[in-house]
Design an enzyme around this catalytic site. Sequence first.
Site, PDB file in Angstrom:
ATOM      1  N   SER A  45      15.381  66.443  47.932  1.00 45.12           N
ATOM      2  CA  SER A  45      15.614  67.712  46.665  1.00 45.12           C
ATOM      3  C   SER A  45      16.013  68.866  45.977  1.00 45.12           C
ATOM      4  CB  SER A  45      15.036  66.930  44.842  1.00 45.12           C
ATOM      5  OG  SER A  45      15.524  67.759  43.887  1.00 45.12           O
ATOM      6  N   HIS A  64      12.303  79.096  43.908  1.00 46.79           N
ATOM      7  CA  HIS A  64      12.181  77.368  43.156  1.00 46.79           C
ATOM      8  C   HIS A  64      10.988  76.936  42.871  1.00 46.79           C
ATOM      9  CE1 HIS A  64      15.280  73.225  42.204  1.00 46.79           C
ATOM     10  NE2 HIS A  64      13.644  73.349  42.488  1.00 46.79           N
ATOM     11  N   LYS A 104      19.457  71.451  47.368  1.00 47.47           N
ATOM     12  CA  LYS A 104      19.992  73.119  46.171  1.00 47.47           C
ATOM     13  C   LYS A 104      20.002  74.295  46.794  1.00 47.47           C
ATOM     14  CE  LYS A 104      17.526  71.193  42.639  1.00 47.47           C
ATOM     15  NZ  LYS A 104      17.239  70.124  42.030  1.00 47.47           N
ATOM     16  N   ASP A 124      22.167  64.836  44.490  1.00 47.26           N
ATOM     17  CA  ASP A 124      21.077  65.108  44.289  1.00 47.26           C
ATOM     18  C   ASP A 124      20.931  64.625  42.823  1.00 47.26           C
ATOM     19  OD1 ASP A 124      18.243  66.277  43.734  1.00 47.26           O
ATOM     20  OD2 ASP A 124      18.814  67.497  43.028  1.00 47.26           O
ATOM     21  N   ARG A 144      15.569  59.329  38.534  1.00 49.32           N
ATOM     22  CA  ARG A 144      14.050  59.701  39.469  1.00 49.32           C
ATOM     23  C   ARG A 144      13.713  59.228  38.111  1.00 49.32           C
ATOM     24  NH1 ARG A 144      14.371  64.323  43.556  1.00 49.32           N
ATOM     25  NH2 ARG A 144      11.564  63.340  43.211  1.00 49.32           N
TER      26      ARG A 144
HETATM   27  N1  URA Z   1      12.190  70.161  41.474  1.00 53.70           N
HETATM   28  C1  URA Z   1      13.228  69.492  41.606  1.00 53.70           C
HETATM   29  O1  URA Z   1      14.566  70.071  41.776  1.00 53.70           O
HETATM   30  N2  URA Z   1      13.527  67.896  42.760  1.00 53.70           N
HETATM   31  C2  URA Z   1      12.025  67.661  42.615  1.00 53.70           C
HETATM   32  O2  URA Z   1      12.696  66.675  43.052  1.00 53.70           O
HETATM   33  C3  URA Z   1      11.064  68.002  41.185  1.00 53.70           C
HETATM   34  C4  URA Z   1      11.538  69.292  41.634  1.00 53.70           C
END
Ligand code: URA
Length: 437
Positions: free
Chosen positions: A183, A82, A187, A161, A168
Amino acid sequence: MNIVDIIDAKRRGQTHSQEEIAFLVHGMQQGTVRDYQVAAWLMAVCLQGLNLDETTWLTEAFVRSGDQLDLSGVGGVTVDKHSTGGVGDKTTLVLAPLLAAAGVKVAKLSGRGLGFTGGTIDKLEAITGFETALPKAQFLKQVQEIGVAIGRQTGNLAPADGTMYALRDVTATVDSIPLIAASVVSKKIAAGASVIVLDIKCGRGAFMKDLTQARQLAETCQAVGQRLGKRLVTVISSMEQPLGYAVGHSVELMEVIRTLRGEGPADLTELCQALGSIALLEAGLAKTPQDAVQQLTACVESGRALATFKAMVVAQGGDPECLEDFSLLPQPARISMIPSPVTGTVQSIDALMIARAAQAVGAGRRTKEDPIDLGVGVVLHKKVGDTVQQGETLVELYSDAAHATEAMDLLRDAFCFTEGPVTPPPLILLEPTHAAP
Ligand code: URA
């Protein structure tokens, strides 16, 4: 419990209880807490912060808002990667098929563009027919059979999220360390992989502008992961200038294909090798970093990495011809060239201005309902450290508008020059770290 009291408490810098955070997240999902109330709370969090307990509870509430993917049936070691988001960051699209070709299983759930950063899902949708909303059974079957699937974070994986992420994006509340950590980590927990590599972006084109902030985000993600029983490896990489040369959707996809063919930009290739090596080492498929790089290079040179990408495109309903014939990808109405105003060396390229230029011509969203234009974007001809002659092309703008004045001005202002030589900044700013077990 009352949502207004919760917002007010955070505005005053007070600490929430686990129940208050659960109430807010549950209410947001049920619609009893309204968008505007969540937005006000988000702004209070940006200004006052969340401590590690609160961040962990928020992460837990996100995870509990939906299901957790069970990857135990896909066979092999499951790897997830990620990025916290950057400009021109198409790493996932290269790395996911590359790692699958190297023998691990990549079950990747990705997002759309957030703030000024591009989204993997948006980029994939430049391929005609490519389906990113995959039913769970199909997603898992594809990972088992092909080794890789990239799907949209839909339905029931950390859905809270997803709701908060969209708010956001349009309320200037993205760049908060606890919000990003909750966040990202939620995930990753919901997606169920056993090896997780986080690429924390740092610099002008990232949410974390300096190394201190980036380290804090890395440590927060590791600490939250550790409290919730997940080991996360973090790397901090530079996002001062865009990654690669292309910023947009079709244009980035073309760069991905070239990189999978072994003809990609040096920085993108280096980052994919660095993150890919960590993943192979963590998965136990490589013994040393050199061994890992050799395996990844062999996957590219043999054509296996590109073949795996193609297999994924076909399995997800996309037109594989788009990967051979780039004219089948969405195209802009016009391409405008910006010449260099001087002869010299490129000293810096402001990644944020480049992203804003791409956004100004329709590559990014300003509100969460905005459609995006998949054919527009920016293609750099020069990167930091390159020499340039006056009048030579610095950058091209792909746009649909006849007069994209705002974007053209941003692109001109993004470049700084000097007379002497310039050493490009290092790409990897902090080698892999993880929380002690
Ligand atoms: N990537 C994400 O998954 N969440 C965020 O808040 C910022 C970047």
